[in-house]
Design a protein around this motif. Structure first.
Motif, short mmCIF file in Angstrom:
data_model
loop_
_atom_site.label_atom_id
_atom_site.label_comp_id
_atom_site.label_asym_id
_atom_site.label_seq_id
_atom_site.Cartn_x
_atom_site.Cartn_y
_atom_site.Cartn_z
N PRO A 93 -17.51 4.20 31.23
CA PRO A 93 -18.61 3.93 30.30
C PRO A 93 -18.43 2.64 29.48
O PRO A 93 -19.31 2.28 28.70
CB PRO A 93 -18.59 5.15 29.39
CG PRO A 93 -17.15 5.54 29.34
CD PRO A 93 -16.61 5.26 30.72
N TRP A 94 -17.30 1.95 29.67
CA TRP A 94 -16.97 0.84 28.79
C TRP A 94 -17.03 -0.53 29.48
O TRP A 94 -16.56 -1.52 28.92
CB TRP A 94 -15.57 1.06 28.22
CG TRP A 94 -15.46 2.32 27.41
CD1 TRP A 94 -16.22 2.68 26.35
CD2 TRP A 94 -14.52 3.39 27.61
NE1 TRP A 94 -15.83 3.91 25.85
CE2 TRP A 94 -14.78 4.37 26.62
CE3 TRP A 94 -13.48 3.61 28.52
CZ2 TRP A 94 -14.05 5.54 26.51
CZ3 TRP A 94 -12.76 4.80 28.41
CH2 TRP A 94 -13.04 5.75 27.43
N LEU A 95 -17.60 -0.60 30.64
CA LEU A 95 -17.54 -1.83 31.44
C LEU A 95 -18.25 -3.02 30.80
O LEU A 95 -17.93 -4.17 31.10
CB LEU A 95 -18.12 -1.59 32.84
CG LEU A 95 -17.34 -0.61 33.72
CD1 LEU A 95 -18.02 -0.46 35.07
CD2 LEU A 95 -15.90 -1.05 33.89
N GLU A 96 -19.21 -2.77 29.93
CA GLU A 96 -19.96 -3.86 29.31
C GLU A 96 -19.28 -4.40 28.05
O GLU A 96 -19.75 -5.39 27.48
CB GLU A 96 -21.38 -3.38 28.95
CG GLU A 96 -22.19 -2.87 30.14
CD GLU A 96 -22.35 -3.91 31.22
OE1 GLU A 96 -22.59 -5.09 30.87
OE2 GLU A 96 -22.24 -3.57 32.42
N LEU A 97 -18.19 -3.79 27.63
CA LEU A 97 -17.54 -4.20 26.38
C LEU A 97 -16.66 -5.43 26.58
O LEU A 97 -15.92 -5.53 27.56
CB LEU A 97 -16.70 -3.06 25.81
CG LEU A 97 -17.43 -1.78 25.39
CD1 LEU A 97 -16.44 -0.78 24.81
CD2 LEU A 97 -18.54 -2.08 24.39
N SER A 98 -16.71 -6.33 25.61
CA SER A 98 -15.79 -7.48 25.60
C SER A 98 -14.42 -6.99 25.17
O SER A 98 -14.26 -5.85 24.73
CB SER A 98 -16.28 -8.53 24.61
OG SER A 98 -16.23 -8.02 23.28
N GLU A 99 -13.40 -7.85 25.30
CA GLU A 99 -12.05 -7.46 24.90
C GLU A 99 -12.02 -7.05 23.44
O GLU A 99 -11.39 -6.06 23.08
CB GLU A 99 -11.09 -8.61 25.15
CG GLU A 99 -9.64 -8.27 24.83
CD GLU A 99 -8.69 -9.39 25.18
OE1 GLU A 99 -8.31 -10.14 24.24
OE2 GLU A 99 -8.33 -9.52 26.36
N LYS A 100 -12.68 -7.79 22.58
CA LYS A 100 -12.71 -7.48 21.15
C LYS A 100 -13.40 -6.14 20.89
O LYS A 100 -12.90 -5.31 20.12
CB LYS A 100 -13.45 -8.60 20.40
CG LYS A 100 -13.38 -8.49 18.88
CD LYS A 100 -11.98 -8.76 18.39
CE LYS A 100 -11.92 -8.81 16.88
NZ LYS A 100 -10.54 -9.08 16.39
N ASP A 101 -14.54 -5.94 21.53
CA ASP A 101 -15.26 -4.69 21.36
C ASP A 101 -14.47 -3.51 21.92
O ASP A 101 -14.51 -2.40 21.37
CB ASP A 101 -16.63 -4.76 22.03
CG ASP A 101 -17.59 -5.68 21.30
OD1 ASP A 101 -17.36 -5.95 20.10
OD2 ASP A 101 -18.56 -6.13 21.93
N TRP A 102 -13.74 -3.75 23.00
CA TRP A 102 -12.93 -2.68 23.56
C TRP A 102 -11.79 -2.30 22.61
O TRP A 102 -11.48 -1.12 22.46
CB TRP A 102 -12.35 -3.08 24.92
CG TRP A 102 -11.28 -2.13 25.39
CD1 TRP A 102 -9.97 -2.41 25.63
CD2 TRP A 102 -11.42 -0.72 25.62
NE1 TRP A 102 -9.29 -1.29 26.00
CE2 TRP A 102 -10.16 -0.22 26.01
CE3 TRP A 102 -12.49 0.16 25.54
CZ2 TRP A 102 -9.93 1.10 26.31
CZ3 TRP A 102 -12.26 1.51 25.84
CH2 TRP A 102 -11.00 1.96 26.22
N ASP A 103 -11.18 -3.28 21.95
CA ASP A 103 -10.15 -2.98 20.96
C ASP A 103 -10.68 -2.00 19.91
O ASP A 103 -10.03 -1.01 19.57
CB ASP A 103 -9.67 -4.26 20.26
CG ASP A 103 -8.76 -5.11 21.14
OD1 ASP A 103 -8.22 -4.57 22.14
OD2 ASP A 103 -8.59 -6.29 20.83
N SER A 104 -11.86 -2.29 19.42
CA SER A 104 -12.48 -1.44 18.40
C SER A 104 -12.78 -0.05 18.95
O SER A 104 -12.51 0.97 18.31
CB SER A 104 -13.77 -2.10 17.90
OG SER A 104 -14.41 -1.28 16.95
N GLU A 105 -13.33 -0.01 20.16
CA GLU A 105 -13.68 1.26 20.79
C GLU A 105 -12.43 2.11 21.06
O GLU A 105 -12.42 3.33 20.83
CB GLU A 105 -14.42 1.00 22.10
CG GLU A 105 -14.92 2.24 22.82
CD GLU A 105 -16.21 2.78 22.24
OE1 GLU A 105 -16.72 3.77 22.80
OE2 GLU A 105 -16.69 2.25 21.22
N TYR A 106 -11.39 1.47 21.53
CA TYR A 106 -10.14 2.15 21.88
C TYR A 106 -9.48 2.75 20.64
O TYR A 106 -9.07 3.92 20.65
CB TYR A 106 -9.22 1.13 22.55
CG TYR A 106 -7.98 1.68 23.22
CD1 TYR A 106 -7.70 3.04 23.30
CD2 TYR A 106 -7.06 0.79 23.79
CE1 TYR A 106 -6.55 3.50 23.92
CE2 TYR A 106 -5.91 1.25 24.42
CZ TYR A 106 -5.66 2.61 24.48
OH TYR A 106 -4.52 3.07 25.10
#
Length: 340
Positions: A187-200
């Protein structure tokens, strides 16, 4: 009846599923892939365990000879759920099933009252479709725990009650399958590295916060604990559940060498990574499982033991929610479980 992990292992030998279609995870090179694979595996395992629970329940209803096998598989199903419990990040279709899988906290013994009301209906044949239209309090793992362990349940002597349990487990298996299929894609394929850090970080923090509330709610005020707020108090497995929560969080943090631990080391933050890893290990290695949370809260010494475990989780939460977030430049807001 207190649950013991070692009992009835052999009774399940002939109950393993050979018909389930195994889903395969989506393969990508996205930065979230390692975490996604952990989540995918957890969802598949939960679905498999609940499917086997339905089979074991069905076998018991036919023979009415081995309730130990049912309680063992219920515990395995509950344990597998701990990896997904408290999630607020991931596929919406999976997240929507949370209350159907487990109703907690049960502040007013709603599960007990609703289950007793179902039994009074004297319905001759229960099916999964019947359960799907009922309150969430009677659809999930807590309802099955009530049937297996509560003194008000006549599961051992009433075949109709057994059919009710089979229907609940079948409905639960359907919901678990929905969760497993929802994790078929990342579900996270559209996230940038920065956004993924926050999501994670939010993913870890939300689940850890949920685990902490599984202690803080029963602890309540010093000298006035609320033992019946403990999760799985009927089966006496609350502390075992929490140990599995922590182990699952550690797996999410490591993500088989593709998680937050590796990312911190790549950013020359090995000291912080080491402290988090050590805190996970300290917490797991010193976690008490001999007594249930309900039992521990019956004495001052036990209360202090529980409070010490809460402090360990609080330390872990500080490291992830505060220190890691600062190092990665991530701002973590309030989550849905704050303030209740």
């Amino acid at each position: 009846m207190k649950f013991f992990i070692g009992m009835a292992v052999g009774a399940l030998a002939g109950c393993q599923s050979t018909t389930a279609v195994e889903l395969q995870p989506q393969q990508t090179s996205h930065i979230s892939q390692g975490v996604y694979l952990v989540e995918f595996g957890a969802a598949q395992d939960f679905s498999l365990q609940v499917e086997q629970l339905t089979q074991v329940f069905g076998h018991y209803c036919e023979t009415e000879t081995n309730l130990d096998a049912v309680s063992l598989q219920w515990h395995r199903s509950m344990t597998s759920w701990m990896a997904l419990q408290g999630q607020e990040r991931g596929p919406q279709t999976a997240l929507e099933q949370s209350w159907n899988v487990q109703f907690w906290p049960d502040k007013k013994n709603t599960t007990g009252r609703k289950m007793s009301a179902l039994l009074r209906q004297s319905k001759p044949n229960w099916h999964a479709e019947d359960i799907a239209t009922q309150s969430v309090t009677v659809q999930g793992l807590g309802a099955l725990e009530w049937l297996i362990y509560d003194s008000a349940s006549d599961l051992k002597t009433n075949h109709n009650t057994c059919q009710l349990g089979l229907a609940i487990s079948a409905n639960l298996a359907s919901n678990a399958d929905t969760i497993a299929r929802a994790w078929h894609t990342n579900p996270w394929l559209e996230l940038s590295e920065k956004d993924w850090d926050s999501e994670y970080i939010a993913l870890l923090s939300n689940q850890l916060d949920y685990s902490m509330k599984k202690l803080s709610r029963p602890l309540a005020k010093v000298g006035k604990p609320r033992a019946y707020f403990s999760e799985s108090w009927r089966s006496g497995t609350s502390m075992l559940n929490l140990q599995q929560n922590i182990a699952a969080l550690e797996q999410l943090y490591l993500a088989d060498g593709r998680g937050l631990d590796t990312r911190l080391r790549q950013l020359d933050k090995a000291s912080l990574a080491d402290r988090i890893k050590e805190q996970f290990q300290l917490t797991l290695n010193t976690w008490p499982t001999e007594q249930s949370l309900f039992e521990l809260l019956q004495s001052k010494e036990g209360y202090r033991t529980v409070l010490a475990q809460y402090n360990k989780l609080e330390r872990l939460n500080y490291l992830i929610h505060e220190e890691v977030a600062i190092e990665l430049g991530v701002v973590i807001g309030f989550n849905a479980t704050d303030g209740d």
